[in-house]
Design an enzyme around this catalytic site. Structure first.
Site, PDB file in Angstrom:
ATOM      1  N   LYS A 117      -0.847 -58.643 -63.307  1.00 36.89           N
ATOM      2  CA  LYS A 117      -1.568 -59.096 -62.123  1.00 36.89           C
ATOM      3  C   LYS A 117      -0.584 -59.040 -60.966  1.00 36.89           C
ATOM      4  O   LYS A 117       0.392 -59.768 -60.936  1.00 36.89           O
ATOM      5  CB  LYS A 117      -2.080 -60.519 -62.322  1.00 36.89           C
ATOM      6  CG  LYS A 117      -2.900 -61.009 -61.155  1.00 36.89           C
ATOM      7  CD  LYS A 117      -3.515 -62.365 -61.443  1.00 36.89           C
ATOM      8  CE  LYS A 117      -4.542 -62.713 -60.384  1.00 36.89           C
ATOM      9  NZ  LYS A 117      -4.060 -62.544 -59.015  1.00 36.89           N
TER      10      LYS A 117
ATOM     11  N   GLU B 288      -3.891 -52.032 -56.192  1.00 34.64           N
ATOM     12  CA  GLU B 288      -3.286 -53.138 -55.459  1.00 34.64           C
ATOM     13  C   GLU B 288      -2.029 -52.612 -54.759  1.00 34.64           C
ATOM     14  O   GLU B 288      -1.238 -51.883 -55.363  1.00 34.64           O
ATOM     15  CB  GLU B 288      -2.921 -54.235 -56.470  1.00 34.64           C
ATOM     16  CG  GLU B 288      -2.567 -55.551 -55.858  1.00 34.64           C
ATOM     17  CD  GLU B 288      -3.701 -56.579 -55.902  1.00 34.64           C
ATOM     18  OE1 GLU B 288      -4.833 -56.240 -56.319  1.00 34.64           O
ATOM     19  OE2 GLU B 288      -3.445 -57.725 -55.508  1.00 34.64           O
TER      20      GLU B 288
ATOM     21  N   ARG C  51      -5.706 -55.959 -52.435  1.00 40.29           N
ATOM     22  CA  ARG C  51      -6.581 -55.007 -53.114  1.00 40.29           C
ATOM     23  C   ARG C  51      -6.891 -53.843 -52.176  1.00 40.29           C
ATOM     24  O   ARG C  51      -7.168 -54.044 -50.986  1.00 40.29           O
ATOM     25  CB  ARG C  51      -7.877 -55.736 -53.474  1.00 40.29           C
ATOM     26  CG  ARG C  51      -8.756 -55.032 -54.487  1.00 40.29           C
ATOM     27  CD  ARG C  51      -8.286 -55.312 -55.876  1.00 40.29           C
ATOM     28  NE  ARG C  51      -9.209 -54.748 -56.861  1.00 40.29           N
ATOM     29  CZ  ARG C  51     -10.170 -55.431 -57.460  1.00 40.29           C
ATOM     30  NH1 ARG C  51     -10.351 -56.703 -57.155  1.00 40.29           N
ATOM     31  NH2 ARG C  51     -10.961 -54.866 -58.357  1.00 40.29           N
TER      32      ARG C  51
ATOM     33  N   ARG D 110     -10.479 -55.277 -49.586  1.00 39.64           N
ATOM     34  CA  ARG D 110     -11.495 -55.926 -50.415  1.00 39.64           C
ATOM     35  C   ARG D 110     -12.758 -56.227 -49.617  1.00 39.64           C
ATOM     36  O   ARG D 110     -13.853 -56.243 -50.150  1.00 39.64           O
ATOM     37  CB  ARG D 110     -10.912 -57.224 -50.982  1.00 39.64           C
ATOM     38  CG  ARG D 110     -11.632 -57.660 -52.219  1.00 39.64           C
ATOM     39  CD  ARG D 110     -10.992 -58.915 -52.748  1.00 39.64           C
ATOM     40  NE  ARG D 110     -11.965 -59.984 -52.670  1.00 39.64           N
ATOM     41  CZ  ARG D 110     -11.783 -61.170 -53.210  1.00 39.64           C
ATOM     42  NH1 ARG D 110     -10.680 -61.434 -53.843  1.00 39.64           N
ATOM     43  NH2 ARG D 110     -12.698 -62.087 -53.106  1.00 39.64           N
TER      44      ARG D 110
ATOM     45  N   ARG E 180     -18.351 -60.989 -60.182  1.00 40.85           N
ATOM     46  CA  ARG E 180     -17.296 -61.834 -60.717  1.00 40.85           C
ATOM     47  C   ARG E 180     -17.731 -62.235 -62.118  1.00 40.85           C
ATOM     48  O   ARG E 180     -18.085 -63.368 -62.380  1.00 40.85           O
ATOM     49  CB  ARG E 180     -17.105 -63.065 -59.830  1.00 40.85           C
ATOM     50  CG  ARG E 180     -15.813 -63.808 -60.101  1.00 40.85           C
ATOM     51  CD  ARG E 180     -15.726 -65.037 -59.227  1.00 40.85           C
ATOM     52  NE  ARG E 180     -15.439 -64.746 -57.832  1.00 40.85           N
ATOM     53  CZ  ARG E 180     -14.243 -64.411 -57.369  1.00 40.85           C
ATOM     54  NH1 ARG E 180     -13.223 -64.308 -58.179  1.00 40.85           N
ATOM     55  NH2 ARG E 180     -14.077 -64.178 -56.086  1.00 40.85           N
TER      56      ARG E 180
ATOM     57  N   LYS F 112      -8.608 -63.490 -64.949  1.00 43.39           N
ATOM     58  CA  LYS F 112      -7.247 -63.792 -64.532  1.00 43.39           C
ATOM     59  C   LYS F 112      -6.774 -64.798 -65.554  1.00 43.39           C
ATOM     60  O   LYS F 112      -7.451 -65.814 -65.748  1.00 43.39           O
ATOM     61  CB  LYS F 112      -7.240 -64.501 -63.172  1.00 43.39           C
ATOM     62  CG  LYS F 112      -7.583 -63.628 -62.016  1.00 43.39           C
ATOM     63  CD  LYS F 112      -7.519 -64.438 -60.736  1.00 43.39           C
ATOM     64  CE  LYS F 112      -8.876 -65.073 -60.477  1.00 43.39           C
ATOM     65  NZ  LYS F 112      -9.216 -65.271 -59.085  1.00 43.39           N
TER      66      LYS F 112
ATOM     67  N   GLU G 206      -3.085 -56.177 -68.362  1.00 43.07           N
ATOM     68  CA  GLU G 206      -2.286 -55.498 -67.353  1.00 43.07           C
ATOM     69  C   GLU G 206      -1.653 -56.510 -66.416  1.00 43.07           C
ATOM     70  O   GLU G 206      -2.055 -57.676 -66.359  1.00 43.07           O
ATOM     71  CB  GLU G 206      -3.108 -54.461 -66.581  1.00 43.07           C
ATOM     72  CG  GLU G 206      -4.207 -55.042 -65.749  1.00 43.07           C
ATOM     73  CD  GLU G 206      -5.113 -53.950 -65.170  1.00 43.07           C
ATOM     74  OE1 GLU G 206      -5.805 -54.247 -64.185  1.00 43.07           O
ATOM     75  OE2 GLU G 206      -5.127 -52.815 -65.705  1.00 43.07           O
TER      76      GLU G 206
ATOM     77  N   PHE H  56      -5.239 -49.284 -60.765  1.00 44.84           N
ATOM     78  CA  PHE H  56      -5.571 -49.797 -62.099  1.00 44.84           C
ATOM     79  C   PHE H  56      -6.964 -49.427 -62.569  1.00 44.84           C
ATOM     80  O   PHE H  56      -7.344 -49.733 -63.681  1.00 44.84           O
ATOM     81  CB  PHE H  56      -5.308 -51.295 -62.213  1.00 44.84           C
ATOM     82  CG  PHE H  56      -5.965 -52.137 -61.151  1.00 44.84           C
ATOM     83  CD1 PHE H  56      -7.347 -52.287 -61.106  1.00 44.84           C
ATOM     84  CD2 PHE H  56      -5.178 -52.815 -60.223  1.00 44.84           C
ATOM     85  CE1 PHE H  56      -7.935 -53.089 -60.146  1.00 44.84           C
ATOM     86  CE2 PHE H  56      -5.771 -53.608 -59.251  1.00 44.84           C
ATOM     87  CZ  PHE H  56      -7.148 -53.736 -59.207  1.00 44.84           C
TER      88      PHE H  56
END
Lengths: 630, 247
Positions: free
Chosen positions: A301, A371, A306, A342, A482, A488, A299, A411
């Site tokens: 970026k 986002e 966020r 975020r 994470r 990314k 998708e 998303f």
């Protein structure tokens, strides 16, 4: 628990360096915390309020130093405290360096009030609950005169404690505990303190992540390295972790683990209006993604901010209907839309059009991840800084709304219609997302080859976005993690300066432009004479670049290259070597395709090195070295 | 039910004596008097104020309790000239206080009294020494002390029958010595205590310079400062806990 006792144990934890030993000490503290458990857990993490609350203590360093000065008297002022801070470097050490308590309290004389439930007799300090209550009252103080009230309240607290407790209190007030206790340590300690016995059954023992035994009796024993042995299993820790992810509240999870065990933790659900941590991505390559998952969800970026959307419409079905669809809906009836950053700050007021958009599109309770991007008049994305102009805005929201247009791209869908979706695979969650907000859902494409990924990336970059995200289509949503399920796409590790030796005319719309460029390394023939090098400098191609070049750019490059055309065959041309491109790549591979014997994987045009001559371009020798070093 | 008319200066004096310690307080609207007791957030200084019904032009109350933000109420009262009368009326339904001053009307939102710190207890301390002096004398001692230090020692010399206000700074010292003749009255007794100047300065702000102030003092004990205003129909008692004397 007395605050002084908590402080003493915190100090012991701070002095312990080994991870396991720290976990064991924290677990023991939690086990002894009784009614103060939730508060103790928060204090260990330097918090008064749970992470999902937008309330904060809001005591700045200046106020804290002033309160310390006031408690430290006689004749100590803020400048003295600042001097010591410069000297010792840390507010806790400064607080501990003074002898507080010079000012007696009225309660010692039977006067004053009973706010301090422990009686506030000189010499008896506050409990953990007293400190918590007092800090909460500081957070609640607002309006005229509240700064003075905050100062006096904090001074009163410092005045009642001894140096070791003052050290911990000062750090707590500023949210910097420095105990070496992170969220992971607390998570493990919760499991260790309250769940480890659950694991001590024969069936679970084999699955133990520790020593294959996993029995409680090991607690306190040391292994051969002198490290204490942890007895909680990986499953115990995972149960705590899951509950933490959905509740975002360490104190509460600790209490549930203690009082209700794993079943209680498993019962925890997302709540609309209680933000969870955002799932995070790490850097990774398309090759990594495909190797690991076989196929990747790709998708755009977005270069924005966020936002987590929480919304429970007050009328969950169609307007006018009074029927509620599920019990979970009742519980969250009529909340939001609320928007959280975020960091879980409430940014609802700053982004009214997103609120309106969500309210107009959504008719079931949802938690969405997305986002917010600033766009120009044509709807093309603007840099991140433009979003920031809107994001933390408290005043003039309407005026800024006129100035900076926003788009919201959803998303992910964490919750829809009473159903938690954290554990559902990404593909399923995205299907739900499209059902809930068809026109706000970002496009998700499943790809199983690098060419498709490359195409999507090129399209995203051409549209002015930051790049692409690669996600494991089968992965759950893991808040705060994470992990390796979201990548990314890695910015190219390094760039090479390559000579442009050829090109191809584009197709269709771009037929009159050069569409791709062949780039080459310089090959010096060592041993040849100086003259020979000049006469017979050679270049060997390592790949073709096309990605990331806009029409505008292509037009100016075409102008630059047309005079350099040496030969032409069909749509393929060769150029006199004169221009140097900076080219990014993911990897250097051996390849029979090109004369250099190497090919760049995912070569990408970065820019024209106007400052470089072809004699400055990278050599085959350097390319070989880089390839060997990979 | 609460409805009253009071002179602006009386209201201002009353509010000042409380606002030097706290920014919110409960006001008890008793039948016979208006009363406020409050303690500062650190539980070090407190105030006990009463204003008799007779101090008002008119006063009707039935024992309710309201919570107010003092700074706001003071701001409004500050809009009055000294001769003005202030009309106060509680709207029971909206829980708001209507205030009228010479054509200016103001509606003040009240604070839930339960959200305000509990009112303090005031014990009889039976302190051995009592000094009666003018507000201006206290002001002089405190102003001088403030030049050198952030704390102040109040002491009675029994033999010399004198009251002294002493301050010791890092470099300089200050001592205001008041003998029996300088004072309105003195009951000598063992009395020697150290206090935070921060608090005393604040209390001093509220004490009228021409008021007769009764200071009750002991050894390492709280000090009580008592004075009247509104022609004796308003009474204020401050109480301040001591600092520990290091020597």
């Amino acid at each position: 628990m007395e605050f002084a006792a908590f402080a003493a144990r915190a100090e012991a934890i701070e002095e312990t360096e080994a991870d396991h030993a720290t976990t064991v000490l924290v677990a023991a503290l939690l086990a002894d915390a009784d009614g103060d458990l939730e508060t103790v857990v928060r204090f260990l993490l330097g918090r008064v309020f749970p992470a999902h609350e937008t309330r904060t203590l809001d005591v700045g360093p200046a106020l804290c130093r002033e309160a310390i000065a006031k408690a430290a008297g006689p004749n100590v002022d803020t400048a003295d405290v600042e001097d010591r801070l410069a000297d010792r470097g840390e507010i806790g050490a400064v607080a501990a360096s003074y002898d507080f308590g010079g000012q007696r309290g009225l309660a010692a004389f039977g006067a004053g009030n009973g706010t301090h439930a422990d009686g506030d007799v000189d010499g008896s300090g506050p409990t953990v609950a007293d400190v918590d209550g007092t800090l909460r009252s500081i957070a609640a103080a607002a309006g005229d005169g509240s700064e003075g009230t905050k100062l006096d309240t904090l001074f009163g607290l410092f005045n009642r404690i001894d140096p070791p407790a003052a050290k911990i209190l000062a750090r707590l007030v500023l949210g910097e505990m420095r105990l070496g206790v992170g969220e992971g340590t607390v998570r493990d300690a919760i499991a260790e303190a309250f769940l480890a016995t659950d694991a001590a059954t024969p069936s679970d023992a084999g699955a133990s992540g520790t020593d294959g035994d996993g029995r409680r009796e090991d607690a306190g024993q040391d292994d051969e390295n002198g490290e204490p042995v942890l007895t909680a299993t990986d499953e115990d820790v995972a149960a705590v972790e899951r509950a933490l992810q959905v509740t975002n509240d360490y104190g509460r999870v600790a209490a549930i683990a203690r009082d209700r065990g794993r079943p209680g933790l498993a019962d925890q659900r997302l709540v609309v209006g209680r933000p969870v941590q955002a799932m995070l991505a790490q850097a990774g390559t398309a090759a990594d993604a495909l190797a690991e998952w076989d196929r990747a969800a790709v998708e755009t970026k977005f270069d924005g901010a966020r936002v987590q959307v929480h919304y429970a419409p007050s009328s969950p079905t169609s307007p006018g209907s009074t029927a509620s669809t599920a019990s979970a809906v009742d519980a969250t009836d009529g909340i939001g839309p609320k928007l959280y950053s975020r960091n879980m700050d409430d940014v609802t007021a700053a982004l009214p059009e997103v609120v309106e958009l969500v309210a107009s599109r959504v008719d079931v309770p949802v938690i969405l991840d997305g986002e917010v991007v600033a766009v120009d008049e044509d709807g093309d994305p603007l840099p991140f800084q433009e979003v920031l102009r809107r994001f933390r805005r408290k005043h003039d929201v309407d005026r800024m709304r006129e100035e900076v247009d926003l788009r919201f791209h959803a998303f992910d869908c964490l919750h829809a219609g009473g159903e938690d979706l954290l554990e559902a695979p990404l593909e399923t969650r995205h299907d739900r997302l499209r059902e809930v907000v068809p026109d706000l859902a970002a496009t998700l494409t499943i790809a199983d080859d690098v060419e498709t990924i490359e195409t999507i990336e090129r399209r995203a970059l051409d549209a002015g976005h930051e790049g692409i995200m690669l996600k494991n289509p089968d992965s759950p949503y893991t808040p705060g993690d994470r992990g390796k399920n979201w990548l990314k796409r890695k910015p190219d590790v390094e760039t090479l300066d390559l000579v442009v030796t050829g090109g191809e005319w584009g197709e269709g719309r771009r037929a009159s432009l050069f569409g791709t460029f062949e780039v080459s390394v310089r090959v010096d023939r060592a041993g040849d004479g100086e003259e020979a090098v000049h006469a017979d400098r050679r270049f060997e191609p390592v790949g073709k670049v096309a990605t990331g070049i806009t029409d505008e750019r292509l037009a100016s490059l075409t102008d630059q290259f047309e005079p350099l055309v040496r030969s032409e065959e069909g749509t393929t041309v060769t150029f006199d070597p004169a221009v140097v491109f900076e080219v990014g790549y993911e990897e250097i591979q051996r390849s029979p395709t090109y004369g250099s014997g190497y090919a760049l994987r995912f070569p990408r045009f970065v820019g024209v090195r106007e400052d470089k001559d072809v004699t400055d371009a990278d050599t085959l020798e350097r390319l070989e070295r880089l390839a060997d070093a990979q | 039910m609460f409805k009253a008319i009071v002179s602006a200066s009386t209201l201002q004096d009353a509010l000042e004596s409380v606002s030097v310690l706290v920014d919110e307080c409960k006001i008890r609207l008793n039948e016979e008097e208006l009363a406020i007791r409050a303690v500062d957030p650190a539980n070090v200084g407190m105030v006990d104020l009463s204003l008799e019904a007779a101090a008002f032009e008119s006063y009707e109350a039935d024992g309710g309790v309201i919570g107010v933000n003092l700074a706001r109420l003071q701001d409004i009262a500050g809009m009055a000239n000294s001769g003005d009368l202030v009309h106060l009326e509680l709207d029971e339904e909206t829980r708001k206080l209507h205030i009228e001053i010479d054509g200016l009307s103001y509606t003040l939102a009240l604070i839930d009294p339960d959200s305000i710190r509990q009112e303090p207890d005031i014990p009889e301390l039976d302190l051995p020494a009592e000094i009666v002096l003018e507000g201006a004398q206290i002001d002089r001692g405190i102003t001088a002390a403030d030049m050198v230090s952030d704390h102040i020692r109040l002491r009675v010399d029994e033999a010399a029958e004198a009251f002294s206000i002493e301050a010791e700074g890092d470099t300089d010292d200050v001592d205001l010595n008041l003998e029996r003749d300088d004072l309105i009255d003195l009951t000598a007794g063992p009395a020697d205590s150290l206090f935070s100047l921060d608090y005393l300065k604040d209390m001093n702000k509220a004490i009228p310079k021409d008021a007769e102030v009764v200071v009750e003092l002991g050894e390492e004990f709280p000090v009580k400062l008592h004075y009247s205003f509104a022609e004796g129909m308003g009474n204020v008692t401050f109480m301040l806990a001591p600092r520990i004397q290091s020597e």
